[in-house]
Motif scaffolding. Structure first.
Motif, PDB file in Angstrom:
ATOM      1  N   LYS A   5      -7.864   5.686 -19.272  1.00  0.00           N
ATOM      2  CA  LYS A   5      -7.455   4.276 -19.290  1.00  0.00           C
ATOM      3  C   LYS A   5      -6.686   3.910 -18.034  1.00  0.00           C
ATOM      4  CE  LYS A   5      -7.212   3.993 -24.352  1.00  0.00           C
ATOM      5  NZ  LYS A   5      -6.295   3.978 -25.515  1.00  0.00           N
ATOM      6  N   VAL A   6      -5.790   4.782 -17.601  1.00  0.00           N
ATOM      7  CA  VAL A   6      -5.003   4.514 -16.394  1.00  0.00           C
ATOM      8  C   VAL A   6      -5.909   4.432 -15.176  1.00  0.00           C
ATOM      9  CG1 VAL A   6      -3.274   5.478 -14.815  1.00  0.00           C
ATOM     10  CG2 VAL A   6      -2.839   5.460 -17.277  1.00  0.00           C
ATOM     11  N   THR A   7      -6.876   5.329 -15.087  1.00  0.00           N
ATOM     12  CA  THR A   7      -7.793   5.326 -13.942  1.00  0.00           C
ATOM     13  C   THR A   7      -8.570   4.019 -13.869  1.00  0.00           C
ATOM     14  OG1 THR A   7      -7.998   7.731 -14.041  1.00  0.00           O
ATOM     15  CG2 THR A   7      -9.716   6.552 -12.846  1.00  0.00           C
ATOM     16  N   ARG A   8      -9.061   3.539 -15.001  1.00  0.00           N
ATOM     17  CA  ARG A   8      -9.801   2.269 -15.010  1.00  0.00           C
ATOM     18  C   ARG A   8      -8.887   1.115 -14.605  1.00  0.00           C
ATOM     19  NH1 ARG A   8     -11.515   4.385 -20.252  1.00  0.00           N
ATOM     20  NH2 ARG A   8     -13.469   5.504 -20.000  1.00  0.00           N
ATOM     21  N   ALA A   9      -7.644   1.136 -15.073  1.00  0.00           N
ATOM     22  CA  ALA A   9      -6.705   0.079 -14.715  1.00  0.00           C
ATOM     23  C   ALA A   9      -6.384   0.111 -13.221  1.00  0.00           C
ATOM     24  CB  ALA A   9      -5.420   0.220 -15.537  1.00  0.00           C
ATOM     25  N   VAL A  10      -6.223   1.312 -12.672  1.00  0.00           N
ATOM     26  CA  VAL A  10      -5.970   1.451 -11.233  1.00  0.00           C
ATOM     27  C   VAL A  10      -7.164   0.935 -10.439  1.00  0.00           C
ATOM     28  CG1 VAL A  10      -5.717   3.138  -9.367  1.00  0.00           C
ATOM     29  CG2 VAL A  10      -4.287   3.321 -11.403  1.00  0.00           C
ATOM     30  N   GLU A  11      -8.372   1.221 -10.894  1.00  0.00           N
ATOM     31  CA  GLU A  11      -9.566   0.687 -10.217  1.00  0.00           C
ATOM     32  C   GLU A  11      -9.537  -0.831 -10.175  1.00  0.00           C
ATOM     33  OE1 GLU A  11     -13.596   2.845 -10.594  1.00  0.00           O
ATOM     34  OE2 GLU A  11     -12.628   3.164 -12.536  1.00  0.00           O
ATOM     35  N   ASP A  12      -9.132  -1.478 -11.264  1.00  0.00           N
ATOM     36  CA  ASP A  12      -9.068  -2.946 -11.289  1.00  0.00           C
ATOM     37  C   ASP A  12      -8.062  -3.464 -10.270  1.00  0.00           C
ATOM     38  OD1 ASP A  12     -10.948  -3.021 -13.317  1.00  0.00           O
ATOM     39  OD2 ASP A  12      -9.467  -3.237 -14.924  1.00  0.00           O
ATOM     40  N   LEU A  13      -6.883  -2.856 -10.213  1.00  0.00           N
ATOM     41  CA  LEU A  13      -5.877  -3.276  -9.232  1.00  0.00           C
ATOM     42  C   LEU A  13      -6.384  -3.016  -7.815  1.00  0.00           C
ATOM     43  CD1 LEU A  13      -3.120  -4.276  -8.338  1.00  0.00           C
ATOM     44  CD2 LEU A  13      -2.187  -2.004  -8.851  1.00  0.00           C
ATOM     45  N   PHE A  14      -7.015  -1.879  -7.613  1.00  0.00           N
ATOM     46  CA  PHE A  14      -7.580  -1.541  -6.304  1.00  0.00           C
ATOM     47  C   PHE A  14      -8.561  -2.621  -5.852  1.00  0.00           C
ATOM     48  CE2 PHE A  14     -11.115   0.327  -3.909  1.00  0.00           C
ATOM     49  CZ  PHE A  14     -10.467   0.981  -2.874  1.00  0.00           C
ATOM     50  N   ASP A  15      -9.442  -3.034  -6.752  1.00  0.00           N
ATOM     51  CA  ASP A  15     -10.447  -4.049  -6.398  1.00  0.00           C
ATOM     52  C   ASP A  15      -9.792  -5.360  -6.007  1.00  0.00           C
ATOM     53  OD1 ASP A  15     -12.508  -2.286  -6.902  1.00  0.00           O
ATOM     54  OD2 ASP A  15     -12.916  -3.035  -8.926  1.00  0.00           O
ATOM     55  N   VAL A  16      -8.750  -5.765  -6.730  1.00  0.00           N
ATOM     56  CA  VAL A  16      -8.050  -7.011  -6.406  1.00  0.00           C
ATOM     57  C   VAL A  16      -7.374  -6.902  -5.046  1.00  0.00           C
ATOM     58  CG1 VAL A  16      -6.090  -8.476  -7.048  1.00  0.00           C
ATOM     59  CG2 VAL A  16      -7.734  -7.765  -8.789  1.00  0.00           C
ATOM     60  N   LEU A  17      -6.722  -5.785  -4.791  1.00  0.00           N
ATOM     61  CA  LEU A  17      -6.056  -5.592  -3.497  1.00  0.00           C
ATOM     62  C   LEU A  17      -7.063  -5.620  -2.349  1.00  0.00           C
ATOM     63  CD1 LEU A  17      -3.545  -2.806  -4.564  1.00  0.00           C
ATOM     64  CD2 LEU A  17      -2.895  -5.023  -3.606  1.00  0.00           C
ATOM     65  N   GLN A  18      -8.204  -4.990  -2.545  1.00  0.00           N
ATOM     66  CA  GLN A  18      -9.218  -4.989  -1.481  1.00  0.00           C
ATOM     67  C   GLN A  18      -9.781  -6.391  -1.237  1.00  0.00           C
ATOM     68  OE1 GLN A  18     -12.283  -1.915  -1.273  1.00  0.00           O
ATOM     69  NE2 GLN A  18     -10.818  -1.098   0.205  1.00  0.00           N
ATOM     70  N   LYS A  19      -9.988  -7.151  -2.304  1.00  0.00           N
ATOM     71  CA  LYS A  19     -10.486  -8.524  -2.139  1.00  0.00           C
ATOM     72  C   LYS A  19      -9.480  -9.370  -1.382  1.00  0.00           C
ATOM     73  CE  LYS A  19     -13.428  -8.551  -6.261  1.00  0.00           C
ATOM     74  NZ  LYS A  19     -13.548  -8.993  -7.683  1.00  0.00           N
ATOM     75  N   ARG A  20      -8.203  -9.231  -1.724  1.00  0.00           N
ATOM     76  CA  ARG A  20      -7.175  -9.979  -1.005  1.00  0.00           C
ATOM     77  C   ARG A  20      -7.095  -9.524   0.446  1.00  0.00           C
ATOM     78  NH1 ARG A  20      -3.801 -13.239  -3.923  1.00  0.00           N
ATOM     79  NH2 ARG A  20      -4.005 -14.371  -1.962  1.00  0.00           N
ATOM     80  N   SER A  21      -7.261  -8.231   0.676  1.00  0.00           N
ATOM     81  CA  SER A  21      -7.234  -7.702   2.039  1.00  0.00           C
ATOM     82  C   SER A  21      -8.365  -8.283   2.876  1.00  0.00           C
ATOM     83  CB  SER A  21      -7.339  -6.174   1.994  1.00  0.00           C
ATOM     84  OG  SER A  21      -7.385  -5.630   3.305  1.00  0.00           O
ATOM     85  N   ASP A  22      -9.566  -8.294   2.332  1.00  0.00           N
ATOM     86  CA  ASP A  22     -10.716  -8.849   3.058  1.00  0.00           C
ATOM     87  C   ASP A  22     -10.542 -10.344   3.314  1.00  0.00           C
ATOM     88  OD1 ASP A  22     -12.151  -6.463   3.282  1.00  0.00           O
ATOM     89  OD2 ASP A  22     -13.144  -6.730   1.344  1.00  0.00           O
TER      90      ASP A  22
ATOM     91  N   ALA B 145      -3.913  -0.608  -1.567  1.00  0.00           N
ATOM     92  CA  ALA B 145      -5.184  -0.157  -2.144  1.00  0.00           C
ATOM     93  C   ALA B 145      -5.427   1.313  -1.821  1.00  0.00           C
ATOM     94  CB  ALA B 145      -6.342  -1.024  -1.626  1.00  0.00           C
ATOM     95  N   GLU B 146      -5.237   1.701  -0.566  1.00  0.00           N
ATOM     96  CA  GLU B 146      -5.480   3.100  -0.200  1.00  0.00           C
ATOM     97  C   GLU B 146      -4.432   4.018  -0.805  1.00  0.00           C
ATOM     98  OE1 GLU B 146      -6.912   5.853   3.567  1.00  0.00           O
ATOM     99  OE2 GLU B 146      -6.088   3.856   3.979  1.00  0.00           O
ATOM    100  N   SER B 147      -3.211   3.537  -0.976  1.00  0.00           N
ATOM    101  CA  SER B 147      -2.188   4.338  -1.643  1.00  0.00           C
ATOM    102  C   SER B 147      -2.636   4.715  -3.052  1.00  0.00           C
ATOM    103  CB  SER B 147      -0.870   3.554  -1.704  1.00  0.00           C
ATOM    104  OG  SER B 147       0.139   4.307  -2.347  1.00  0.00           O
ATOM    105  N   LEU B 148      -3.304   3.794  -3.739  1.00  0.00           N
ATOM    106  CA  LEU B 148      -3.791   4.071  -5.091  1.00  0.00           C
ATOM    107  C   LEU B 148      -4.857   5.171  -5.095  1.00  0.00           C
ATOM    108  CD1 LEU B 148      -4.012   0.432  -6.511  1.00  0.00           C
ATOM    109  CD2 LEU B 148      -2.342   2.194  -7.156  1.00  0.00           C
ATOM    110  N   VAL B 149      -5.624   5.268  -4.014  1.00  0.00           N
ATOM    111  CA  VAL B 149      -6.616   6.355  -3.926  1.00  0.00           C
ATOM    112  C   VAL B 149      -5.916   7.710  -3.971  1.00  0.00           C
ATOM    113  CG1 VAL B 149      -8.452   7.401  -2.538  1.00  0.00           C
ATOM    114  CG2 VAL B 149      -8.224   4.911  -2.620  1.00  0.00           C
TER     115      VAL B 149
END
Length: 444
Positions: A126-143, A172-176
């Motif tokens: 569950k945590v991994t899926r939630a982190v993926e969602d935050l990662f995607d939002v951060l990357q979209k804002r970054s782009d 985003a990369e920190s979450l990786v």
């Protein structure tokens, strides 16, 4: 009911103290205890300790019980010590002596070891899926904001040009890397302790490999003494991985608190995401980020709490370990709520444009000017001294372009696609599908 009852009444004060919060916390473990009992029963049948008739009676009851637990209907009755006792009691009520057979080859010690590992495994997914969602939002804002500059700081002093693309992308990369850490914890979690019993194995001919396969574990915790010693260690390692995620969130929350202040004015949240003051009508406070910061800092203390509970124990089981549940089980819900709230806040965050046109940030471009002079033929040290003297004399006139930032990971080349590939690889490395397939096969 107590599985160890021998007809001697326990002092009520002692009973209350020793049970503690177990009955409350064991509700979180109920689905996993039931699944473990199902796998254990199948194994007992294969080694001749249960008949086919016994198994055919047990499995439907356990499946009904599992569904009830998943839907939140499972209860630990008054006078029942823990989830293990409740499951056995319910089976015995429905099936008589057959229900009394399921504890063969087990101890509550390896039952709770198993329950906690299955609980942690589910939580990590569950945590991994939630982190993926935050990662995607951060990357979209970054782009979306890769060309919007903001000042970078060292020592909280204006340093060099940065960008919102870099800022969002950094987290985003920190979450990786946080998920790399979580995957290491997953490798420890995903080893089967069942069969260790009280920590010294069993004289029954148990097939521990079978329960490993049925429950989707990668491997066994082979040595039964170490399996028991793994309690506390497993929780601490998982908590350390969760604290790494919390550290990333806390730092992002701290940035947001700074950047929302009027002295910076880089970002803001919609009014509905802020709170006011009881006496100052102008206030719009970033309480969401302040509380995120505090909750995440609290999560970062969980590994230390677990270490303090278990760190000086010798080998074997001790009741001290029970207390780890009180800090470990709630940590998953806490980190999930923090990730979810941060995902929402980042998606709603508004950024300020043209920040670097402000006069106070002109010296952030001094390195750009030094580099331009080096590219024109001057040595770096001479260019540095020359620009430094112009700054001291108040003669420095900055060129605010940053067109030369083209190397990997810089303002003009964020490498978000490469970072996204790293995230995909680390998530794939968990192999969640294999675990889910095994559990679905067991439970359906």
């Amino acid at each position: 009911m107590k599985l160890w009852d021998k007809g001697i009444d326990t002092d009520k004060k002692i009973e209350s103290f020793t049970i503690g919060k177990d009955r409350e916390l064991d509700l979180f473990l109920a689905p996993f205890d039931i699944a473990g009992t199902m796998a254990h029963s199948m194994m007992l049948k294969e080694v001749g300790l249960l008949s086919e008739e016994d198994l055919q009676a047990l499995i439907p009851e356990l499946k009904k019980m599992y569904k009830n637990a998943q839907e939140g209907g499972f209860e630990i009755e008054e006078g029942i010590e823990d989830v293990h006792s409740q499951v056995e009691l319910l089976l015995t009520r429905e099936l008589g002596d057959t229900g009394k057979k399921v504890h063969s080859g087990r101890s509550r010690n390896d039952q709770v070891l198993l329950d906690l590992k299955l609980f942690a495994r589910d939580g990590i997914m569950k945590v991994t899926r939630a982190v993926e969602d935050l990662f995607d939002v951060l990357q979209k804002r970054s782009d979306a904001h890769k060309d919007d500059l903001l000042p970078g700081y060292t020592h909280l002093q204006v340093a060099m040009p940065s960008s919102f693309g870099l800022w969002f992308g950094a987290y985003a990369e920190s979450l990786v890397d946080d998920l790399h850490f979580l995957q290491a914890a997953w490798r420890v979690v995903n080893q089967n302790p069942l069969g260790a019993a009280a920590g010294y194995g069993n004289s029954f001919p148990l097939d521990r490999g079978l329960t490993t396969r049925l429950l989707g574990f990668d491997d066994l915790s082979y040595n039964v003494v170490y399996a028991q010693m793994g309690r506390g260690k497993m929780e601490r390692l998982v908590a350390m991985a969760l604290s790494s995620i919390a550290s990333t969130l806390s730092r992002l929350a701290m940035d947001a608190c700074l950047y929302m202040s009027q002295n910076f004015g880089f970002v803001k949240l919609p009014d509905a995401f802020t709170t006011g003051s009881s006496i100052m009508p102008h206030k719009k406070n970033p309480d969401v980020f302040e509380l995120l910061r505090a909750r995440c800092n609290k999560l970062m203390d969980v590994p230390n709490q677990i270490a303090m509970i278990t760190g000086n124990l010798p080998s074997g089981y001790f009741r001290d370990m029970q207390i780890t549940k009180e800090v470990f089980i709630p940590a998953f819900e806490d980190v999930l709520s923090c990730i979810d709230l941060m995902t929402t806040a980042v998606s709603k965050m508004e950024i300020s444009k043209d920040i670097m046109k402000d006069e106070r940030y002109k010296y952030a471009f001094s390195v750009e000017e030094v580099n331009r002079r080096v590219l024109s033929g001057m040595t770096f040290r001479d260019a540095y001294k020359q620009v430094g003297m112009e700054i001291e004399k108040g003669e420095f006139l900055p060129d605010t372009s940053v067109v030369n930032h083209t190397h990997e990971g810089s303002i003009g080349n964020l490498c978000n696609a490469e970072i996204k590939d790293k995230m995909k690889q680390v998530v794939a490395g968990f192999q969640f599908e294999r675990v889910q397939d095994a559990m679905n096969k067991l439970l359906t």
